[in-house]
Design a protein around this motif. Sequence first.
Motif, PDB file in Angstrom:
ATOM      1  N   UNK A 120       0.803  -1.220   0.000  1.00 48.05           N
ATOM      2  CA  UNK A 120       0.000   0.000   0.000  1.00 48.05           C
ATOM      3  C   UNK A 120       0.838   1.274   0.000  1.00 48.05           C
ATOM      4  N   UNK A 121       2.163   1.129  -0.008  1.00 48.95           N
ATOM      5  CA  UNK A 121       3.036   2.292   0.051  1.00 48.95           C
ATOM      6  C   UNK A 121       2.876   3.161  -1.188  1.00 48.95           C
ATOM      7  N   UNK A 122       2.818   4.451  -0.954  1.00 48.98           N
ATOM      8  CA  UNK A 122       2.860   5.419  -2.054  1.00 48.98           C
ATOM      9  C   UNK A 122       4.220   6.107  -1.982  1.00 48.98           C
ATOM     10  N   UNK A 123       4.537   6.880  -2.971  1.00 43.79           N
ATOM     11  CA  UNK A 123       5.824   7.591  -3.003  1.00 43.79           C
ATOM     12  C   UNK A 123       7.009   6.632  -2.926  1.00 43.79           C
ATOM     13  N   UNK A 124       6.897   5.498  -3.620  1.00 43.73           N
ATOM     14  CA  UNK A 124       8.002   4.540  -3.586  1.00 43.73           C
ATOM     15  C   UNK A 124       9.267   5.129  -4.200  1.00 43.73           C
ATOM     16  N   UNK A 125       9.114   6.009  -5.199  1.00 42.24           N
ATOM     17  CA  UNK A 125      10.301   6.631  -5.777  1.00 42.24           C
ATOM     18  C   UNK A 125      11.048   7.442  -4.716  1.00 42.24           C
ATOM     19  N   UNK A 126      10.309   8.143  -3.870  1.00 43.79           N
ATOM     20  CA  UNK A 126      10.920   8.921  -2.790  1.00 43.79           C
ATOM     21  C   UNK A 126      11.598   7.993  -1.781  1.00 43.79           C
ATOM     22  N   UNK A 183      13.677   4.873 -12.227  1.00 39.39           N
ATOM     23  CA  UNK A 183      12.760   4.046 -13.022  1.00 39.39           C
ATOM     24  C   UNK A 183      11.304   4.431 -12.744  1.00 39.39           C
ATOM     25  N   UNK A 184      11.000   4.721 -11.484  1.00 40.31           N
ATOM     26  CA  UNK A 184       9.632   5.085 -11.102  1.00 40.31           C
ATOM     27  C   UNK A 184       9.308   6.553 -11.404  1.00 40.31           C
ATOM     28  N   UNK A 185      10.318   7.418 -11.320  1.00 39.47           N
ATOM     29  CA  UNK A 185      10.103   8.848 -11.539  1.00 39.47           C
ATOM     30  C   UNK A 185      11.368   9.460 -12.148  1.00 39.47           C
ATOM     31  N   UNK A 186      11.463   9.456 -13.470  1.00 35.79           N
ATOM     32  CA  UNK A 186      12.669   9.958 -14.141  1.00 35.79           C
ATOM     33  C   UNK A 186      12.987  11.432 -13.850  1.00 35.79           C
ATOM     34  N   UNK A 187      11.990  12.192 -13.430  1.00 35.28           N
ATOM     35  CA  UNK A 187      12.202  13.618 -13.171  1.00 35.28           C
ATOM     36  C   UNK A 187      12.458  13.936 -11.702  1.00 35.28           C
ATOM     37  N   UNK A 188      12.584  12.908 -10.874  1.00 27.05           N
ATOM     38  CA  UNK A 188      12.787  13.128  -9.441  1.00 27.05           C
ATOM     39  C   UNK A 188      14.232  13.450  -9.098  1.00 27.05           C
ATOM     40  N   UNK A 189      14.506  13.674  -7.830  1.00 28.77           N
ATOM     41  CA  UNK A 189      15.853  14.061  -7.385  1.00 28.77           C
ATOM     42  C   UNK A 189      16.895  12.948  -7.494  1.00 28.77           C
ATOM     43  N   UNK A 190      16.459  11.712  -7.675  1.00 28.37           N
ATOM     44  CA  UNK A 190      17.411  10.598  -7.744  1.00 28.37           C
ATOM     45  C   UNK A 190      18.311  10.695  -8.967  1.00 28.37           C
ATOM     46  N   UNK A 191      17.832  11.297 -10.038  1.00 25.02           N
ATOM     47  CA  UNK A 191      18.644  11.422 -11.248  1.00 25.02           C
ATOM     48  C   UNK A 191      19.916  12.214 -10.950  1.00 25.02           C
ATOM     49  N   UNK A 192      19.769  13.356 -10.310  1.00 27.78           N
ATOM     50  CA  UNK A 192      20.937  14.181  -9.971  1.00 27.78           C
ATOM     51  C   UNK A 192      21.801  13.513  -8.906  1.00 27.78           C
ATOM     52  N   UNK A 193      21.171  12.832  -7.953  1.00 24.77           N
ATOM     53  CA  UNK A 193      21.924  12.146  -6.898  1.00 24.77           C
ATOM     54  C   UNK A 193      22.784  11.032  -7.493  1.00 24.77           C
ATOM     55  N   UNK A 194      22.215  10.281  -8.427  1.00 26.04           N
ATOM     56  CA  UNK A 194      22.970   9.201  -9.080  1.00 26.04           C
ATOM     57  C   UNK A 194      24.141   9.775  -9.869  1.00 26.04           C
ATOM     58  N   UNK A 195      23.889  10.863 -10.574  1.00 26.11           N
ATOM     59  CA  UNK A 195      24.949  11.519 -11.350  1.00 26.11           C
ATOM     60  C   UNK A 195      26.074  11.978 -10.424  1.00 26.11           C
TER      61      UNK A 195
END
Length: 92
Positions: free
Chosen positions: A31-37, A64-76
């Motif tokens: 039931x979790x939402x915001x899994x990308x977060x 993968x879940x949210x290409x526009x989220x903050x994880x893109x910059x964090x991974x970079x």
Amino acid sequence: MEQLNTIREYIIQGNVDKAISALNEYLNNDNSVDKDEAYYLLGNAYRKQGNWQQALNNYQSAIHLNPDGPAFEARKMVMDILEFYHKDMYNQ
């Protein structure tokens, strides 16, 4: 979302093991939402531990879940750090 804010505080306070445990429990709940977060925060927790591979894996899951989220910059950022620190490893 309140649960993720609490977990974010664990990470800020340096209670990384508790944050990782709580995030894994959160992600295992269907039931979790915001899994990308949650994956992004899990990446941050592993990055804080110095576990670069797990950090990258979780950032990639968030992307993968949210290409526009903050994880893109964090991974970079993590990739830039690893390329800077481990250049000599590539030349062996």
